[in-house]
Design a protein around this motif. Structure first.
Motif, PDB file in Angstrom:
ATOM      1  N   ASN A 205       0.805  -1.234   0.000  1.00 32.42           N
ATOM      2  CA  ASN A 205       0.000   0.000   0.000  1.00 32.42           C
ATOM      3  C   ASN A 205       0.834   1.278   0.000  1.00 32.42           C
ATOM      4  OD1 ASN A 205      -2.830   0.436  -0.225  1.00 32.42           O
ATOM      5  ND2 ASN A 205      -2.788   1.506   1.731  1.00 32.42           N
ATOM      6  N   HIS A 227      -6.030   2.602  -3.400  1.00 35.24           N
ATOM      7  CA  HIS A 227      -5.619   1.323  -3.970  1.00 35.24           C
ATOM      8  C   HIS A 227      -5.892   1.331  -5.472  1.00 35.24           C
ATOM      9  CE1 HIS A 227      -9.828   0.014  -4.148  1.00 35.24           C
ATOM     10  NE2 HIS A 227      -9.951   0.351  -2.874  1.00 35.24           N
ATOM     11  N   SER A 228      -5.498   0.272  -6.165  1.00 37.70           N
ATOM     12  CA  SER A 228      -5.518   0.254  -7.637  1.00 37.70           C
ATOM     13  C   SER A 228      -6.875  -0.098  -8.226  1.00 37.70           C
ATOM     14  CB  SER A 228      -4.487  -0.759  -8.153  1.00 37.70           C
ATOM     15  OG  SER A 228      -3.210  -0.484  -7.667  1.00 37.70           O
ATOM     16  N   HIS A 229      -7.848  -0.436  -7.401  1.00 35.45           N
ATOM     17  CA  HIS A 229      -9.154  -0.895  -7.884  1.00 35.45           C
ATOM     18  C   HIS A 229      -9.015  -2.125  -8.781  1.00 35.45           C
ATOM     19  CE1 HIS A 229     -12.177   1.828  -6.286  1.00 35.45           C
ATOM     20  NE2 HIS A 229     -11.262   2.774  -6.358  1.00 35.45           N
ATOM     21  N   ASP A 230      -7.990  -2.902  -8.531  1.00 32.32           N
ATOM     22  CA  ASP A 230      -7.794  -4.216  -9.148  1.00 32.32           C
ATOM     23  C   ASP A 230      -6.834  -4.977  -8.249  1.00 32.32           C
ATOM     24  OD1 ASP A 230      -6.161  -6.206 -10.849  1.00 32.32           O
ATOM     25  OD2 ASP A 230      -7.845  -5.739 -12.166  1.00 32.32           O
ATOM     26  N   GLY A 231      -7.322  -6.046  -7.643  1.00 25.55           N
ATOM     27  CA  GLY A 231      -6.518  -6.763  -6.652  1.00 25.55           C
ATOM     28  C   GLY A 231      -5.235  -7.332  -7.206  1.00 25.55           C
ATOM     29  N   ASP A 234      -2.731  -4.596  -7.866  1.00 32.19           N
ATOM     30  CA  ASP A 234      -2.278  -4.071  -6.581  1.00 32.19           C
ATOM     31  C   ASP A 234      -1.220  -4.965  -5.942  1.00 32.19           C
ATOM     32  OD1 ASP A 234      -3.291  -1.567  -5.376  1.00 32.19           O
ATOM     33  OD2 ASP A 234      -3.284  -2.769  -3.547  1.00 32.19           O
ATOM     34  N   ASN A 283     -12.307  -8.808  -7.290  1.00 31.96           N
ATOM     35  CA  ASN A 283     -11.012  -8.133  -7.380  1.00 31.96           C
ATOM     36  C   ASN A 283     -10.621  -7.735  -8.801  1.00 31.96           C
ATOM     37  OD1 ASN A 283      -9.077  -7.908  -4.804  1.00 31.96           O
ATOM     38  ND2 ASN A 283     -10.626  -9.490  -4.504  1.00 31.96           N
ATOM     39  N   THR A 287      -9.979  -4.017  -4.628  1.00 32.82           N
ATOM     40  CA  THR A 287      -8.735  -4.548  -4.071  1.00 32.82           C
ATOM     41  C   THR A 287      -9.010  -5.178  -2.717  1.00 32.82           C
ATOM     42  OG1 THR A 287      -7.350  -2.948  -5.232  1.00 32.82           O
ATOM     43  CG2 THR A 287      -6.410  -3.972  -3.285  1.00 32.82           C
ATOM     44  N   TYR A 291      -5.168  -7.212   1.368  1.00 33.07           N
ATOM     45  CA  TYR A 291      -5.530  -5.870   1.830  1.00 33.07           C
ATOM     46  C   TYR A 291      -6.026  -5.984   3.260  1.00 33.07           C
ATOM     47  CZ  TYR A 291      -7.186  -1.054   1.241  1.00 33.07           C
ATOM     48  OH  TYR A 291      -7.368   0.312   1.346  1.00 33.07           O
TER      49      TYR A 291
END
Length: 321
Positions: A205, A227-231, A234, A283, A287, A291
């Motif tokens: 993070n 966060h990247s809005h994609d696990g 990220d 995800n 994310t 997390y």
């Protein structure tokens, strides 16, 4: 960075707590605790929405008034409601006990999904209905897992690189935003950052921390998304490609254990797969994989241990025969 170190410590402590927690209970006890947690989570959100509508409501420029419940965003309420619905519906179909509690949880979950007006949650809700239908019909585990994983990869590809026909369906017929409410811009920044540190990453993070935002990201984006809005992106951003490969390996082990379980553990194996699959699906746009502020992270560990319990039971059964 200070933020990365703090979150890493928190993540480590969360992992230790979950590991000690799962070792305290049997398979049945863990499942009962999860179902009770789902009931309480939905009940509390419904109560707060009814008693404090102004505090649990926010305005969305697309949908008008939406409800976020006790969470910071409507999407969080929606995604947790879908998972609570899925687990309670599974219990209603296969466990056939505590039916009243599960029915109430299902009812509250559907209300929360509707009130959140989250399109992502609505999509995953429909997928969960398909999963439950396949479970109830009794499709072979390997068939269900194979179909769902191919579907996941297809959705993942179409969202990141939508063909013309998909763009037409989303924009002209469904009136959807192809930037996915700004996520495309966040992904562009994420991809450029990954190319600079593909193997080491920036730390857990750290890239979306307030310190790094002031130094670097404020030049490219007007807000700090946290966060990247994609696990999956990220994970690479945090711990590099090696970290993503290790996570994929862990996930493949989990899926293989689910596929190899016998008919004795059919319903429980599919519960574990279903929870993990819905987390993966979520995800694509959010994310939650690694997390510490999401319940989806410890839930993945619990699911892994549940499958391990099932494997041990199966081995003991085979030895006794």
């Amino acid at each position: 960075m200070k933020t990365s170190f703090t979150i890493s410590i928190y993540l480590f402590c969360t992992t230790l707590f979950v590991l000690s927690f799962v070792n305290m209970y049997s398979k049945e006890q863990l499942i009962n605790l999860i179902l009770k947690y789902a009931f309480l989570l939905m009940l509390i959100n419904i109560v707060f929405i009814c008693l404090l509508p102004d505090l649990t409501r926010s305005f969305d420029f697309r949908y008008g008034n939406v409800y976020k419940g006790l969470f910071l965003q409507k999407n969080a309420l929606g995604k947790y409601a879908v998972l609570c619905f899925f687990m309670s519906a599974w219990a209603l179909l296969f466990l056939k006990k505590n039916n009243f509690l599960n029915i109430i949880t299902i009812f509250f979950s559907i209300i929360c999904i509707i009130l959140s007006k989250s399109s992502g949650a609505a999509f995953i809700f429909m997928i969960s209905l398909v999963l439950l239908s396949l479970f109830k019909i009794g499709f072979p585990k390997k068939t269900i897992i194979s179909i769902m994983m191919v579907s996941f990869l297809t959705v993942f590809y179409f969202i990141l690189s939508p063909p013309k026909i998909i763009q037409y369906l989303l924009e002209d017929l469904l009136n959807r935003d192809l930037t996915y409410t700004g996520r495309v811009y966040i992904w562009d920044i994420t991809k450029k950052a990954i190319m600079q540190r593909p193997f080491s990453g920036y730390g857990i993070n750290a890239f979306w921390s307030s310190e790094y935002y002031k130094e670097v990201n404020s030049k490219y984006i007007a807000f700090n998304p946290t966060h990247s809005h994609d696990g999956f992106l990220d994970i690479i951003l945090s711990v590099g490609i090696v970290g993503l490969l290790l996570y994929i390996l862990w996930g493949l082990i989990l899926l293989r254990m689910c596929m190899n379980l016998s008919k004795y553990n059919y319903s429980f194996a599919l519960l574990c797969f279903g929870i993990y699959f819905l987390i993966l699906l979520n995800n694509i746009m959010e994310t939650d994989l690694i997390y510490p502020y999401s319940m989806f992270y410890p839930l993945q560990i619990i699911v892994f241990f549940l499958v391990s319990y099932l494997r041990k039971e199966e081995n003991l059964l085979e030895k006794s025969i």
